[in-house]
Design a protein around this motif. Structure first.
Motif, short mmCIF file in Angstrom:
data_model
loop_
_atom_site.label_atom_id
_atom_site.label_comp_id
_atom_site.label_asym_id
_atom_site.label_seq_id
_atom_site.Cartn_x
_atom_site.Cartn_y
_atom_site.Cartn_z
N ALA A 5 0.85 -1.19 0.00
CA ALA A 5 0.00 0.00 0.00
C ALA A 5 0.88 1.24 0.00
O ALA A 5 1.86 1.31 0.75
CB ALA A 5 -0.91 0.01 1.22
N ASP B 24 -1.25 -0.67 -4.21
CA ASP B 24 -2.53 0.04 -4.19
C ASP B 24 -2.31 1.42 -3.59
O ASP B 24 -1.50 1.59 -2.67
CB ASP B 24 -3.55 -0.73 -3.35
CG ASP B 24 -3.93 -2.07 -3.97
OD1 ASP B 24 -3.97 -2.14 -5.23
OD2 ASP B 24 -4.16 -3.04 -3.23
N PHE C 26 -3.62 4.98 -1.70
CA PHE C 26 -4.58 5.50 -0.73
C PHE C 26 -4.29 6.98 -0.44
O PHE C 26 -3.13 7.40 -0.43
CB PHE C 26 -4.50 4.72 0.59
CG PHE C 26 -4.90 3.29 0.51
CD1 PHE C 26 -6.18 2.88 0.88
CD2 PHE C 26 -4.00 2.32 0.07
CE1 PHE C 26 -6.55 1.55 0.81
CE2 PHE C 26 -4.37 0.98 -0.01
CZ PHE C 26 -5.64 0.60 0.36
N VAL D 70 -5.40 -0.15 5.77
CA VAL D 70 -4.28 -0.80 5.07
C VAL D 70 -3.77 -1.99 5.88
O VAL D 70 -2.64 -2.43 5.70
CB VAL D 70 -3.14 0.20 4.79
CG1 VAL D 70 -3.61 1.32 3.88
CG2 VAL D 70 -2.58 0.78 6.10
N TYR E 134 -2.08 -5.37 4.35
CA TYR E 134 -0.90 -5.29 3.50
C TYR E 134 0.36 -5.72 4.24
O TYR E 134 0.47 -5.58 5.46
CB TYR E 134 -0.76 -3.86 2.96
CG TYR E 134 -1.84 -3.50 1.97
CD1 TYR E 134 -1.65 -3.69 0.61
CD2 TYR E 134 -3.07 -3.01 2.41
CE1 TYR E 134 -2.65 -3.38 -0.31
CE2 TYR E 134 -4.09 -2.71 1.51
CZ TYR E 134 -3.87 -2.90 0.15
OH TYR E 134 -4.86 -2.61 -0.75
N VAL F 199 3.80 -1.10 3.79
CA VAL F 199 3.13 0.19 3.63
C VAL F 199 4.20 1.26 3.45
O VAL F 199 5.12 1.38 4.27
CB VAL F 199 2.24 0.53 4.84
CG1 VAL F 199 1.62 1.92 4.68
CG2 VAL F 199 1.14 -0.52 5.00
#
Length: 384
Positions: A10, A37, A39, A89, A92, A95
């Motif tokens: 993330a 991904d 955010f 998150v 994951y 991060v």
């Protein structure tokens, strides 16, 4: 264990409302880890900027739907800590937060590695609080007291959430010192990417000096204008827009031109033709001086902040600029005169070589290797 295409990653960013310096770094982080991904508390990025992110859209929070949030984000600042904590998150493995405000405060699973790339701790809440209050003409009264209380609460939150970060990465040694002051944490340094391939030397340099900056108070363009008012036989071109443009333009001496916002090609041409580039701000890193050096142009800069790390002074074997020590017109004037007397020691080739040390390719290699190494150490230590 190394980072693979199956590693759940993330990437968390503060807020996506314009494609500026931190978004350029974000774009490169996503290129390093394309499976990640994305955010953010809100995503109102214009489509012209989104193309640089590969068309990605971020998973957002309740802030996405607040009225006028993209243009009035400062008014919603007290909600940002709450918003970042709403991003889930926890599923994951890795991060990566891209943070100059609240992104590092995202709540992460204890099994995950959290690496935070920090452009600066919240400037307005820490060492630059008084400058922001002064520049915003916030004095006493209820409004001033309320804003100071909000900043006090932000400092408490900001310090507390630093505990959720496993590794800090700063974009300069200057910012690493800020991180130590604010959080009492060590930070490694990886300089941000500068698109040096787009800024190349021209055929010749002219007689004019130039600066490129958004016209905000802390950029100290007023200081440069005052200095050149005392040097009427020299010309300064100021490129960039901002809330103070018309005020500066109306008060400018005849030898200082405020050109406003220019297309990239025109900016590059100005940098290629300039006698030298002027820089008076205390910046966390400062991309513009590096772009000027990529064009083979010397830099005259304040010896503070990121410029003190990117520009090489006259006392070095391959200098790329001249420093001044104080934010005063007299100090700028003295530096310009020193450059004109001794600047022949600065060559376009030396400037170009120095700029290439901050290239996009260098950032991708360094950042990818850093994350790979940190993740391997994290997993091999049995913390998962």
């Amino acid at each position: 264990m190394t980072v693979t295409s199956r590693t759940r990653i993330a990437v968390v960013h503060d807020a996506m409302v314009e494609y500026a310096g931190s978004e350029r770094v974000l774009a490169e982080i996503l290129r390093c880890f394309p499976q990640a991904d994305l955010f953010a508390p809100l995503d109102h990025l214009p489509e012209t900027g989104r193309a640089a992110l590969g068309g990605r859209r971020a998973s957002t929070t309740f802030m996405q739907r607040l009225p006028g949030v993209a243009s009035k984000l400062g008014y919603y600042l007290p909600l940002m800590p709450l918003a970042i904590e709403q991003l889930d998150v926890t599923g994951y493995d890795l991060v990566i937060s891209s943070s100059h405000s609240v992104a590092k405060g995202v709540i992460v699973s204890p099994d995950a590695l959290h690496i935070s790339y920090v452009y600066s701790p919240m400037r307005y809440a820490w060492d630059q609080q008084f400058s922001y209050l002064r520049d915003g003409h916030v004095g006493g009264g209820i409004r001033g007291a309320l804003l100071r209380w909000v900043l006090h609460r932000l400092r408490i939150w900001d310090h507390r959430t630093a505990a959720g970060v496993d590794r800090f990465v700063a974009d300069s040694r200057f910012v690493a010192r800020r991180i130590l002051k604010a959080y009492r944490r060590h930070a490694d340094v990886i300089y941000p990417p500068v698109e040096t391939a787009r800024f190349t030397p021209g055929d010749r340099h002219g007689d004019s000096y130039v600066t490129v900056s958004r016209l905000m108070p802390y950029k100290r363009i007023d200081l440069l204008a005052q200095a050149f008012a005392g040097m009427p036989d020299r010309r300064l071109v100021v490129i960039g827009g901002g809330p103070q443009l018309e005020r500066f333009r109306s008060a400018a001496p005849p030898n200082v031109e405020f050109a406003g916002h220019l297309p990239e090609d025109a900016v590059r041409a100005q940098l290629q033709q300039a006698r030298a580039f002027l820089f008076a701000a205390v910046e966390d890193f400062g991309i513009a001086p590096v772009e000027a050096m990529a064009c083979g142009t010397p830099v005259i800069a304040l010896r503070r902040g990121g410029a003190a790390e990117t520009v090489v002074g006259l006392d070095a074997p391959e200098p790329t600029g001249v420093f001044f020590g104080e934010q005063t017109p007299a100090s700028v004037v003295a530096a310009v005169r020193k450059f004109e007397a001794e600047g022949q020691a600065i060559t376009p080739d030396a400037c170009r070589r120095r700029a290439q040390q901050f290239s996009v390719e260098r950032f991708r290699a360094e950042f990818t290797a850093y994350v790979e190494r940190a993740y391997a150490e994290w997993t091999s230590a049995g913390t998962r």
